[in-house]
Design a protein around this motif. Structure first.
Motif, PDB file in Angstrom:
ATOM      1  N   ILE A  60       0.834  -1.202   0.000  1.00 17.12           N
ATOM      2  CA  ILE A  60       0.000   0.000   0.000  1.00 17.12           C
ATOM      3  C   ILE A  60       0.872   1.257   0.000  1.00 17.12           C
ATOM      4  O   ILE A  60       0.358   2.359  -0.190  1.00 17.12           O
ATOM      5  CB  ILE A  60      -0.977   0.029   1.191  1.00 17.12           C
ATOM      6  CG1 ILE A  60      -0.230   0.047   2.515  1.00 17.12           C
ATOM      7  CG2 ILE A  60      -1.944  -1.140   1.114  1.00 17.12           C
ATOM      8  CD1 ILE A  60      -1.125   0.325   3.712  1.00 17.12           C
ATOM      9  N   ASN A 184      -7.176  -1.711   5.883  1.00 17.75           N
ATOM     10  CA  ASN A 184      -6.644  -2.057   4.562  1.00 17.75           C
ATOM     11  C   ASN A 184      -6.959  -3.493   4.177  1.00 17.75           C
ATOM     12  O   ASN A 184      -7.318  -3.767   3.025  1.00 17.75           O
ATOM     13  CB  ASN A 184      -5.139  -1.801   4.542  1.00 17.75           C
ATOM     14  CG  ASN A 184      -4.810  -0.340   4.306  1.00 17.75           C
ATOM     15  OD1 ASN A 184      -4.954   0.159   3.191  1.00 17.75           O
ATOM     16  ND2 ASN A 184      -4.392   0.354   5.349  1.00 17.75           N
ATOM     17  N   CYS A 187     -10.740  -3.860   3.153  1.00 15.35           N
ATOM     18  CA  CYS A 187     -11.061  -3.334   1.820  1.00 15.35           C
ATOM     19  C   CYS A 187     -10.465  -4.199   0.721  1.00 15.35           C
ATOM     20  O   CYS A 187     -11.092  -4.425  -0.323  1.00 15.35           O
ATOM     21  CB  CYS A 187     -10.574  -1.887   1.712  1.00 15.35           C
ATOM     22  SG  CYS A 187     -11.432  -0.766   2.846  1.00 15.35           S
ATOM     23  N   ASP A 188      -9.251  -4.707   0.930  1.00 17.41           N
ATOM     24  CA  ASP A 188      -8.646  -5.628  -0.040  1.00 17.41           C
ATOM     25  C   ASP A 188      -9.505  -6.871  -0.207  1.00 17.41           C
ATOM     26  O   ASP A 188      -9.774  -7.327  -1.335  1.00 17.41           O
ATOM     27  CB  ASP A 188      -7.255  -6.049   0.437  1.00 17.41           C
ATOM     28  CG  ASP A 188      -6.164  -5.062   0.063  1.00 17.41           C
ATOM     29  OD1 ASP A 188      -6.463  -4.084  -0.644  1.00 17.41           O
ATOM     30  OD2 ASP A 188      -5.012  -5.265   0.483  1.00 17.41           O
ATOM     31  N   CYS A 191     -12.732  -6.419  -2.057  1.00 20.90           N
ATOM     32  CA  CYS A 191     -12.497  -6.362  -3.510  1.00 20.90           C
ATOM     33  C   CYS A 191     -12.199  -7.748  -4.067  1.00 20.90           C
ATOM     34  O   CYS A 191     -12.638  -8.092  -5.175  1.00 20.90           O
ATOM     35  CB  CYS A 191     -11.349  -5.401  -3.817  1.00 20.90           C
ATOM     36  SG  CYS A 191     -11.705  -3.671  -3.431  1.00 20.90           S
ATOM     37  N   LYS A 214      -4.532   5.033  -4.541  1.00 22.25           N
ATOM     38  CA  LYS A 214      -3.094   4.742  -4.605  1.00 22.25           C
ATOM     39  C   LYS A 214      -2.327   5.799  -5.391  1.00 22.25           C
ATOM     40  O   LYS A 214      -1.109   5.943  -5.200  1.00 22.25           O
ATOM     41  CB  LYS A 214      -2.862   3.351  -5.197  1.00 22.25           C
ATOM     42  CG  LYS A 214      -3.195   2.237  -4.218  1.00 22.25           C
ATOM     43  CD  LYS A 214      -2.578   0.909  -4.605  1.00 22.25           C
ATOM     44  CE  LYS A 214      -2.665  -0.074  -3.439  1.00 22.25           C
ATOM     45  NZ  LYS A 214      -2.048  -1.378  -3.744  1.00 22.25           N
ATOM     46  N   ASN A 272      -6.511   2.374  -1.135  1.00 16.95           N
ATOM     47  CA  ASN A 272      -7.192   1.450  -2.028  1.00 16.95           C
ATOM     48  C   ASN A 272      -7.962   2.243  -3.071  1.00 16.95           C
ATOM     49  O   ASN A 272      -8.740   3.137  -2.731  1.00 16.95           O
ATOM     50  CB  ASN A 272      -8.158   0.556  -1.224  1.00 16.95           C
ATOM     51  CG  ASN A 272      -8.686  -0.618  -2.010  1.00 16.95           C
ATOM     52  OD1 ASN A 272      -9.290  -0.447  -3.057  1.00 16.95           O
ATOM     53  ND2 ASN A 272      -8.463  -1.819  -1.493  1.00 16.95           N
TER      54      ASN A 272
END
Length: 465
Positions: A60, A184, A187-188, A191, A214, A272
């Motif tokens: 990230i 983080n 959210c990853d 997705c 990003k 993100n």
């Protein structure tokens, strides 16, 4: 018990452990490294169970802001390398610095305790019931592996896991997926579920977070603002960074997420680009916190309900050393009470590296901590005056760093006490370096500030000492 009383044990061969080994070797300090993984890289090997790394994970922070000082990542790497690329880089780092031969892989520390009184070293028990005595120990195991689960009434009757144990998106195909948390990893993984073809994806969040794309202004976001704000006083720098975010990134509450109750600088943001995109395209739904679990039925605090097939908790980690009585860590609440998160206040044979949290600075901060410990130990037996000056300075330096953390980060989460403001922390380390170099300067050593990124000098208005 095998006596290795002239050597130090470094526990962990991830980023912090490799940094420590590199500087111990350069100073001629005898050491061993043990790590439970099959190779160097620590948590970046996603195939290792329970380490919090998953197949789709990428940096990230950008590669140029994260790499070790003096060892850049390959030009062929993208701005945000994959975990496989990071693992390969760390392996190259270990080989380039001839560290692999000093590391015992697939070994675990089961217990450690003082071998006697001051100066008697540490008794370490490894797997296979092997006992050794070491002069000292450096703990470099990180703090993203001991998961925290929320206390929620009821029981979920279906696949349920923490992000610490999540590996691939295969379990999401055709399922109704609920992700709990808004960091983080949450959210990853949300997705990931969308891309895996989940029937539905919902994120439950009790509190808000700032979400940064990003790329901002055509560059990786972690470097876009530093060119203009790096030399400014701390308060002005944070205000400008927050203003830039409000101007260039959408407000989270516009997407049905809770409004952040903390300033941008008070907590490490979510980085993100796809998460808000998928919410905006109806691929991810949002809900408030969970009130209760009832089989496959989820009840939320706003009285709404939904059915889910898979539940993933992305609810953080605790700082933990299960092989050591916490009394030896000078505990301050649930956290170790080490000066600058590195130096034990009473012992010269127990150190931490990489236990702090930071919003920027990359691995140069871990490297600086490791360099400082190695320099300190190199002088321990022959420069008592220098060691005394460092010991005398540490409490004041720690108070000043802690006071800044309390002012800036106290609304930022449970671990705010180990979060450091980059420029203030750099100045504290630089002050220690000056005390050590006054005793025994090395002609090949460069100023610490030159090795810490970003290149901008700290503001003279945010002084230490």
């Amino acid at each position: 018990m095998e006596d290795r009383g002239n050597r130090y044990l470094i526990v962990g061969a991830g980023v912090s452990g490799l940094a420590a080994a590199r500087h111990f070797m350069s100073r001629g300090i005898p050491f061993d490294v043990v790590d439970r993984n099959p190779g160097p890289g620590g948590l970046w090997d996603w195939r290792v169970p329970g380490n919090g790394m998953y197949q789709s994970a990428h940096f990230i922070s950008s590669k140029n802001r994260t790499a070790f000082p003096g060892f850049p990542m390959p030009e062929s790497y993208p701005d945000f390398p994959s975990n496989e690329q990071v693992l390969a880089y760390l392996g190259d780092f270990a080989r380039r610095h001839n560290l692999v031969g000093s590391i015992e892989f697939e070994r675990e520390v089961r217990w450690m305790e003082p071998a006697g009184g001051p100066g008697d070293g540490w008794r370490v028990i490894l797997d296979r019931q092997e006992e050794r005595r070491y002069r000292g120990v450096v703990l470099a195991i990180g703090h993203f592996w001991d998961p925290v689960y929320p206390e929620i009434p009821g029981h979920f009757n279906g696949p349920c896991l923490h992000s610490a144990h999540y590996k691939t998106r295969n379990l999401f195909a055709g399922k109704r997926v609920l992700i709990v948390g808004l960091g983080n990893s949450a959210c990853d993984i949300a997705c990931d579920a969308v891309q895996a073809g989940a029937a539905s994806v919902t994120v439950s969040a009790r509190s808000g977070a700032w979400i940064v794309p990003k790329y901002m202004m055509g560059e990786p976001a972690d470097g876009a603002g530093g060119k203009w704000t790096g030399r400014l006083p701390e308060r002005l720098r944070h205000w400008l960074n927050g203003l830039a975010l409000r101007l260039l990134a959408p407000r989270p509450e516009r997407f049905g997420l809770p409004a952040p109750q903390h300033a941008f600088h008070e907590r490490i943001p979510v980085v993100n680009t796809l998460f808000l995109y998928y919410i905006g395209h109806g691929r991810i739904d949002t809900r408030p916190g969970i009130a209760a679990l009832d089989g496959r039925r989820i009840c939320f605090t706003d009285q709404s309900e939904m059915a889910a097939d898979v539940l993933v908790y992305c609810t953080g980690y605790r700082v933990s050393f299960p092989f050591l009585d916490r009394a030896h860590l000078n505990p301050q609440g649930s956290l170790p009470g080490f000066h600058l998160h590195v130096f034990h206040p009473e012992r010269d044979d127990l150190f931490l590296i990489g236990i702090h949290e930071q919003a920027s600075g990359g691995w140069s901060m871990h490297d600086a901590q490791a360099r400082m410990v190695a320099h300190y130990l190199a002088l321990l037996d022959r420069e008592s005056e220098a060691i005394g000056r460092v010991r005398a300075a540490l409490p004041k330096l720690h108070r000043q760093v802690r006071q800044v953390s309390e002012r800036l980060f106290q609304r930022g989460g449970a671990n705010f006490a180990i979060q450091v403001e980059e420029q203030i922390y750099k100045k504290a380390l630089s002050h220690l370096q000056a005390l050590l170099h006054a005793a025994a300067p090395r002609p090949d050593s460069e100023p610490l500030q030159a090795r810490l990124r970003p290149a901008a000098e700290p503001s003279p208005n945010s002084g230490i000492m």
